[in-house]
Write an enzyme that holds these catalytic residues in place. Structure first.
Site, PDB file in Angstrom:
ATOM      1  N   SER A   1       0.833  -1.201   0.000  1.00  0.00           N
ATOM      2  CA  SER A   1       0.000   0.000   0.000  1.00  0.00           C
ATOM      3  C   SER A   1       0.869   1.253   0.000  1.00  0.00           C
ATOM      4  O   SER A   1       1.934   1.298   0.625  1.00  0.00           O
ATOM      5  CB  SER A   1      -0.902   0.012   1.236  1.00  0.00           C
ATOM      6  OG  SER A   1      -1.801   1.087   1.203  1.00  0.00           O
TER       7      SER A   1
ATOM      8  N   GLY B   1      -3.240   0.275   5.773  1.00  0.00           N
ATOM      9  CA  GLY B   1      -3.178   0.542   4.343  1.00  0.00           C
ATOM     10  C   GLY B   1      -3.903   1.827   4.029  1.00  0.00           C
ATOM     11  O   GLY B   1      -4.030   2.709   4.889  1.00  0.00           O
TER      12      GLY B   1
ATOM     13  N   ASP C   1      -7.205   4.038   1.647  1.00  0.00           N
ATOM     14  CA  ASP C   1      -8.654   4.074   1.519  1.00  0.00           C
ATOM     15  C   ASP C   1      -9.185   2.899   0.698  1.00  0.00           C
ATOM     16  O   ASP C   1     -10.221   2.314   1.016  1.00  0.00           O
ATOM     17  CB  ASP C   1      -9.098   5.386   0.872  1.00  0.00           C
ATOM     18  CG  ASP C   1      -8.798   6.598   1.752  1.00  0.00           C
ATOM     19  OD1 ASP C   1      -8.673   6.416   2.987  1.00  0.00           O
ATOM     20  OD2 ASP C   1      -8.682   7.714   1.216  1.00  0.00           O
TER      21      ASP C   1
ATOM     22  N   PHE D   1      -7.869  -0.085   0.360  1.00  0.00           N
ATOM     23  CA  PHE D   1      -7.751  -1.323   1.134  1.00  0.00           C
ATOM     24  C   PHE D   1      -8.879  -1.414   2.165  1.00  0.00           C
ATOM     25  O   PHE D   1      -9.475  -2.470   2.362  1.00  0.00           O
ATOM     26  CB  PHE D   1      -6.388  -1.370   1.820  1.00  0.00           C
ATOM     27  CG  PHE D   1      -6.060  -2.692   2.454  1.00  0.00           C
ATOM     28  CD1 PHE D   1      -6.186  -3.875   1.747  1.00  0.00           C
ATOM     29  CD2 PHE D   1      -5.603  -2.754   3.766  1.00  0.00           C
ATOM     30  CE1 PHE D   1      -5.879  -5.100   2.335  1.00  0.00           C
ATOM     31  CE2 PHE D   1      -5.293  -3.964   4.360  1.00  0.00           C
ATOM     32  CZ  PHE D   1      -5.435  -5.141   3.638  1.00  0.00           C
TER      33      PHE D   1
ATOM     34  N   GLU E   1     -12.034  -2.444   0.467  1.00  0.00           N
ATOM     35  CA  GLU E   1     -12.086  -3.892   0.220  1.00  0.00           C
ATOM     36  C   GLU E   1     -12.571  -4.645   1.460  1.00  0.00           C
ATOM     37  O   GLU E   1     -13.426  -5.542   1.379  1.00  0.00           O
ATOM     38  CB  GLU E   1     -10.693  -4.390  -0.182  1.00  0.00           C
ATOM     39  CG  GLU E   1     -10.631  -5.877  -0.453  1.00  0.00           C
ATOM     40  CD  GLU E   1      -9.217  -6.352  -0.775  1.00  0.00           C
ATOM     41  OE1 GLU E   1      -8.912  -7.528  -0.512  1.00  0.00           O
ATOM     42  OE2 GLU E   1      -8.418  -5.533  -1.285  1.00  0.00           O
TER      43      GLU E   1
ATOM     44  N   SER F   1      -1.961   6.236  -0.131  1.00  0.00           N
ATOM     45  CA  SER F   1      -1.518   7.368  -0.952  1.00  0.00           C
ATOM     46  C   SER F   1      -2.162   8.681  -0.528  1.00  0.00           C
ATOM     47  O   SER F   1      -1.536   9.734  -0.614  1.00  0.00           O
ATOM     48  CB  SER F   1      -1.834   7.097  -2.428  1.00  0.00           C
ATOM     49  OG  SER F   1      -1.177   5.931  -2.882  1.00  0.00           O
TER      50      SER F   1
END
Length: 600
Positions: free
Chosen positions: A160, A216, A218, A220, A223, A315
């Site tokens: 990530s 991680g 957003d 991740f 999910e 990120s």
């Protein structure tokens, strides 16, 4: 303090009293490492210590709520260098062995109030029983703190963001260990693994955890969220206008309006001209939330006890910034072990058709922060080509997509519930347009979501008996569908403000974590320079990105989208989602997060 030969004896002073509320007050004379001799006192609020001599600006207290762990340290040496303010002539040429215990807590950053900084205070005494008594007393108080987790399921995304997922977890893992929080850690090895684990785990096993933590970004978290909700949350499809329902051959699961209803259409900001839709009684409009038949039905949704946590390693990490106020793994870890809680709205997005020629096949996804089309979909698609660049790929992809300046023909319908809040937003937008025309500066008032937010904590007023509080705004007496057609550079639906390091106020500065509204942002086709001005306003703290003639901003509980072209790519919380035709609604406070909201 007494001196015997060349040794120093710490005179033991310890007593227990009761205050008016019958809470024990414990007081002892101890050594505080790097400070000197103190009188340590415990009361119902926390610890305080009185210094034996004036030592300047030194912390002298810590609240129980700010302590996350207490541990007994091995019998160890206390060095003179650790006691700069003590009477060093008493220790010349000597080291003193003491038993020690350490209080682990936090303080707030002076520059960023939402950021929590680890602190620890180590106290020493020559008697082991004295230290053990203090450890027992403090741990007993910590055990009374409500909501602190004891068992967590942790997913780590190793690639990530900048590929620092594992390193980030290693940084914060000691916090969980000290706080005696058991963690089952799963380091994912492939895309979709976290979804599969969460969707297949039994409710019995899920009930053994106090929550799930994602290490991680957003995407991740999205999910994991979808893996959790998809097999467990059974709710009707979002409400839609009657003509939209006919096109998708609805089977009756949606909240459908009468075929004779009037739908307002607009291509500008003049939606107030249209009449309201009359109130309609609908059969089957009650929303029920339950587990699927093949799942253990003992796991309710929403669930106050079970919470989600995010330790940022992505990120952008917009969800973390909006819920904790800081993009900081330590802050997130502390809010998790301290058992903080905020409710978070979740958007349900139903894709009816993938392409214009596709069969009608409803497919449900959930989003916690943002769903975007046009510019946002193009950026996420373009960025996939440059994954090797890491987070910088989004900047590069954004620049490339901006230079192309593509617009798309589409039709959007949104449910205007005519609440006081939405009326206020529309009024501000109209006032802003008028003031710009007159050349006057305009900065709209903003009620920003913060800790103990009165908007998010307000209980929804649901008049219809039997209707869930999760969708209160769908049942407003003054509801109507409003359509907006044309060419759009982008269509965005923000669940939260979506603050991040590049957009300090987010897409919508006054969006809330749990108010039951989506913020629908329509950017109509406009000159390149105008769009650049809009994007520039997003990067400014206190900017006004919504105060442009080509920008529509609507607070709504539900909307529909139909593309007029062949290409239709959406961005759902940073993940690609192909959808030619979709409908969406928001569930108020559907999940709980290990967070407290941003500080003022």
């Amino acid at each position: 303090m007494e001196r015997e030969g060349n040794d120093c004896v710490v005179r033991e002073k310890s007593h227990l009293t009761l205050d008016d509320d019958e809470a024990p007050n414990l007081s002892s004379t101890l050594w505080l490492e790097r400070v000197g001799e103190v009188i340590l006192t415990f009361n119902q609020d926390g610890l305080t210590w009185k210094l034996m001599e004036s030592l300047g600006n030194v912390a002298t207290e810590i609240r129980i709520s700010d302590i996350y762990a207490v541990e007994l340290t091995d019998h160890d040496l206390v060095h003179i260098s650790n006691l700069p303010h003590a009477n060093e002539h008493l220790f010349v040429g000597h080291e003193k062995k003491m038993y020690r215990f350490t209080v682990h807590g936090f303080t707030r950053s002076k520059n960023q109030p939402s950021q929590l900084i680890l602190v620890e205070y180590t106290f020493g005494h020559k008697n082991l029983q004295m230290c053990q008594m203090w450890v027992n007393q403090l741990n007993a108080s910590l055990n009374l703190e409500v909501g602190r987790p004891r068992n967590l399921l942790v997913f780590v995304h190793p690639r990530s963001g900048k590929g620092t997922g594992c390193r980030t977890w290693e940084t914060v893992a000691p916090i969980f260990s000290r706080a005696k929080v058991e963690t089952k850690v799963i380091v994912t090895e492939r895309a979709g693994q976290a979804f599969e684990v969460m969707s297949s785990i039994t409710n019995k096993e899920l009930n053994s955890y106090d929550g799930v933590v994602a290490v991680g970004g957003d995407g991740f978290f999205n999910e994991i969220l979808n893996g959790f909700l998809s097999p467990r949350l059974k709710a009707p499809n979002p409400p839609t206008p009657s003509d939209f329902v006919h096109l998708v051959k609805d089977t009756g699961d949606s909240l459908v309006r009468d075929e004779n209803e009037t739908i307002a259409e607009t291509s500008n900001d003049s939606e107030d001209q249209f009449p309201l839709v009359s109130t309609l009684e609908q059969s089957g409009s009650r929303i029920s939330y339950s587990c699927s038949e093949d799942m253990d039905p003992e796991f309710p949704i929403p669930n106050e006890r079970f919470r989600f946590g995010i330790i940022p390693a992505g990120s952008t990490d917009a969800i973390v910034i909006c819920t904790t106020g800081a993009r900081d793994p330590i802050t997130s870890a502390l809010q998790i072990v301290l058992g903080k809680r905020v409710h978070l709205d979740i958007a349900q997005v139903v894709r009816w058709k993938t392409t214009p020629m596709s069969e009608v096949e409803p497919y449900v996804r959930y989003a916690a922060s943002f769903s975007g089309y046009g510019f946002y979909g193009d950026v996420i698609t373009e960025s996939e080509k440059y994954r090797w660049m890491g987070p910088k790929r989004y900047d590069y992809a954004g620049t490339m997509v901006f230079l192309r300046h593509r617009s798309y023909e589409a039709e959007i319908a949104y449910l205007d519930v005519q609440s006081d809040e939405t009326n206020l937003t529309s009024k501000r937008n109209r006032q802003g347009s008028l003031l710009r025309a007159l050349g006057a500066p305009h900065k709209p008032e903003r009620y920003i979501c913060r800790v103990n937010c009165i908007v998010c904590n307000e209980k929804p007023d649901v008049a219809t008996t039997g209707v869930s509080d999760l969708t209160p705004h769908l049942y407003s007496e003054k509801r109507r569908w409003v359509k907006s057609k044309g060419r759009f550079l982008s269509v965005g639906a923000a669940v939260i403000s979506c603050r991040n390091e590049k957009a300090p106020d987010g897409l919508v500065a006054d969006a809330h974590l749990s108010d039951g509204f989506l913020h629908l942002i329509l950017i109509r086709d406009c000159p390149h320079a105008s769009y650049l001005w809009h994007l520039t306003q997003l990067t400014r703290r206190g900017g006004s990105p919504l105060n442009f003639k080509f920008v529509e901003h609507h607070k709504t509980p539900a909307f529909t989208f139909t593309s007029s072209g062949t290409e239709s790519v959406w961005n759902l919380d940073g993940e690609i989602f192909q959808a030619h035709k979709l409908s969406a609604q928001v569930f108020r406070g559907l999940v709980c997060m290990f967070a407290s909201g941003p500080e003022v």
